[in-house]
Design a protein around this motif. Structure first.
Motif, PDB file in Angstrom:
ATOM      1  N   ILE A  47      91.337  11.747  28.419  1.00 13.89           N
ATOM      2  CA  ILE A  47      91.193  11.125  27.101  1.00 13.89           C
ATOM      3  C   ILE A  47      90.278   9.907  27.142  1.00 13.89           C
ATOM      4  CG2 ILE A  47      92.473   9.823  25.333  1.00 13.89           C
ATOM      5  CD1 ILE A  47      94.858  11.695  25.924  1.00 13.89           C
ATOM      6  N   VAL A  49      89.901   6.542  25.807  1.00 11.17           N
ATOM      7  CA  VAL A  49      90.848   5.589  25.232  1.00 11.17           C
ATOM      8  C   VAL A  49      90.140   4.564  24.359  1.00 11.17           C
ATOM      9  CG1 VAL A  49      92.556   3.806  25.799  1.00 11.17           C
ATOM     10  CG2 VAL A  49      92.447   5.903  27.156  1.00 11.17           C
ATOM     11  N   SER A  50      88.994   4.062  24.824  1.00  8.14           N
ATOM     12  CA  SER A  50      88.254   3.070  24.030  1.00  8.14           C
ATOM     13  C   SER A  50      86.789   3.079  24.421  1.00  8.14           C
ATOM     14  CB  SER A  50      88.824   1.666  24.219  1.00  8.14           C
ATOM     15  OG  SER A  50      88.607   1.200  25.538  1.00  8.14           O
ATOM     16  N   VAL A  64      86.608   3.650  18.968  1.00  6.47           N
ATOM     17  CA  VAL A  64      87.384   4.876  19.169  1.00  6.47           C
ATOM     18  C   VAL A  64      88.724   4.774  18.443  1.00  6.47           C
ATOM     19  CG1 VAL A  64      88.614   6.247  20.903  1.00  6.47           C
ATOM     20  CG2 VAL A  64      86.305   5.456  21.359  1.00  6.47           C
ATOM     21  N   GLY A  66      92.408   5.659  18.338  1.00  9.92           N
ATOM     22  CA  GLY A  66      93.366   6.075  19.347  1.00  9.92           C
ATOM     23  C   GLY A  66      94.624   5.240  19.335  1.00  9.92           C
ATOM     24  N   PHE A  67      95.288   5.176  20.487  1.00  6.50           N
ATOM     25  CA  PHE A  67      96.577   4.506  20.610  1.00  6.50           C
ATOM     26  C   PHE A  67      96.514   3.384  21.641  1.00  6.50           C
ATOM     27  CE2 PHE A  67      97.559   8.953  19.418  1.00  6.50           C
ATOM     28  CZ  PHE A  67      98.191   8.704  18.211  1.00  6.50           C
ATOM     29  N   TYR A  73      99.871   8.566  23.546  1.00  3.12           N
ATOM     30  CA  TYR A  73      99.032   9.756  23.706  1.00  3.12           C
ATOM     31  C   TYR A  73      99.870  10.981  24.062  1.00  3.12           C
ATOM     32  CZ  TYR A  73      94.713   7.135  23.276  1.00  3.12           C
ATOM     33  OH  TYR A  73      93.698   6.368  22.789  1.00  3.12           O
ATOM     34  N   ASP A  76     101.069  12.406  20.904  1.00  6.09           N
ATOM     35  CA  ASP A  76     100.003  12.614  19.929  1.00  6.09           C
ATOM     36  C   ASP A  76      99.932  14.071  19.482  1.00  6.09           C
ATOM     37  OD1 ASP A  76      97.626  12.476  18.441  1.00  6.09           O
ATOM     38  OD2 ASP A  76      96.367  12.605  20.222  1.00  6.09           O
ATOM     39  N   TYR A  79      95.317  14.893  18.843  1.00  5.57           N
ATOM     40  CA  TYR A  79      94.367  15.107  19.943  1.00  5.57           C
ATOM     41  C   TYR A  79      93.288  14.030  19.990  1.00  5.57           C
ATOM     42  CZ  TYR A  79      96.660  19.647  19.912  1.00  5.57           C
ATOM     43  OH  TYR A  79      97.592  20.656  19.935  1.00  5.57           O
ATOM     44  N   PHE A  80      93.633  12.787  19.636  1.00  8.19           N
ATOM     45  CA  PHE A  80      92.662  11.689  19.644  1.00  8.19           C
ATOM     46  C   PHE A  80      92.004  11.546  21.009  1.00  8.19           C
ATOM     47  CE2 PHE A  80      95.031   9.178  16.140  1.00  8.19           C
ATOM     48  CZ  PHE A  80      94.297   9.804  15.162  1.00  8.19           C
ATOM     49  N   GLY A  81      90.683  11.661  21.053  1.00  9.99           N
ATOM     50  CA  GLY A  81      89.901  11.414  22.253  1.00  9.99           C
ATOM     51  C   GLY A  81      90.090  12.386  23.396  1.00  9.99           C
ATOM     52  N   SER A 122      94.752  18.744  27.069  1.00 11.60           N
ATOM     53  CA  SER A 122      95.037  17.384  26.584  1.00 11.60           C
ATOM     54  C   SER A 122      96.401  16.869  27.033  1.00 11.60           C
ATOM     55  CB  SER A 122      94.965  17.349  25.050  1.00 11.60           C
ATOM     56  OG  SER A 122      95.932  18.222  24.500  1.00 11.60           O
TER      57      SER A 122
END
Length: 156
Positions: A47, A49-50, A64, A66-67, A73, A76, A79-81, A122
């Protein structure tokens, strides 16, 4: 005495292998940084992340969505990133036919399979093959024959 030494050597070897295996499956966050540009990635789901970039005024900001934690994650559903797979999108009815053979997959969206199923790419811990903070990171994952119902081994 020789038997005791053999047993101690065996236990030491088994413990060493277990520690290496545990270290390889540990979840971490890795940063790539060059000047005022930085990217953070995790080997959980490969993933992103940033990504911190300067705006036109030079102010750094994370671009980005995300969390804040790995636990977030893990829960999640967007499916962020993340790297999704073995397939991106849905497989209707969680099954397909290849060369005349029907493959039944593990559904995770009603009767369908979405983004590789409940244990898609993921949601697994990727191995860190190589990492250099100012140039690159290489994640790998071995998806074995039958994982989530898919045919064949796949090295990603």
């Amino acid at each position: 005495m020789a038997k005791i030494q053999e047993m101690c050597l065996f236990l030491l070897l088994a413990f060493s292998i277990a520690r290496v295996s545990e270290a390889r499956s540990a979840i971490g966050v890795y940063e790539l940084k060059k000047g005022n540009f930085s990217v953070k990635l995790t080997n959980y789901g490969a993933i992103v992340v940033s990504v911190f970039l300067p705006d036109r005024n030079g102010k750094l900001d994370d671009v980005v969505l995300g969390f804040d934690s790995i636990e977030d994650y893990k829960n999640d559903t967007a499916y962020f990133g993340a790297i999704v797979g073995r397939v991106a999108n849905r497989i209707k009815g969680a099954q397909f036919i290849l060369n005349g053979k029907k493959y039944k997959l593990v559904p995770n969206e009603g009767n369908n399979m979405l983004h590789g199923g409940p244990k898609g790419f993921s949601d697994v811990v990727w191995q860190v093959e190589s990492y250099n903070t100012d140039s690159h990171i290489t994640f790998t994952y071995n998806s074995t024959n039958g994982e989530e119902g898919f045919s064949g081994d796949l090295h990603v």
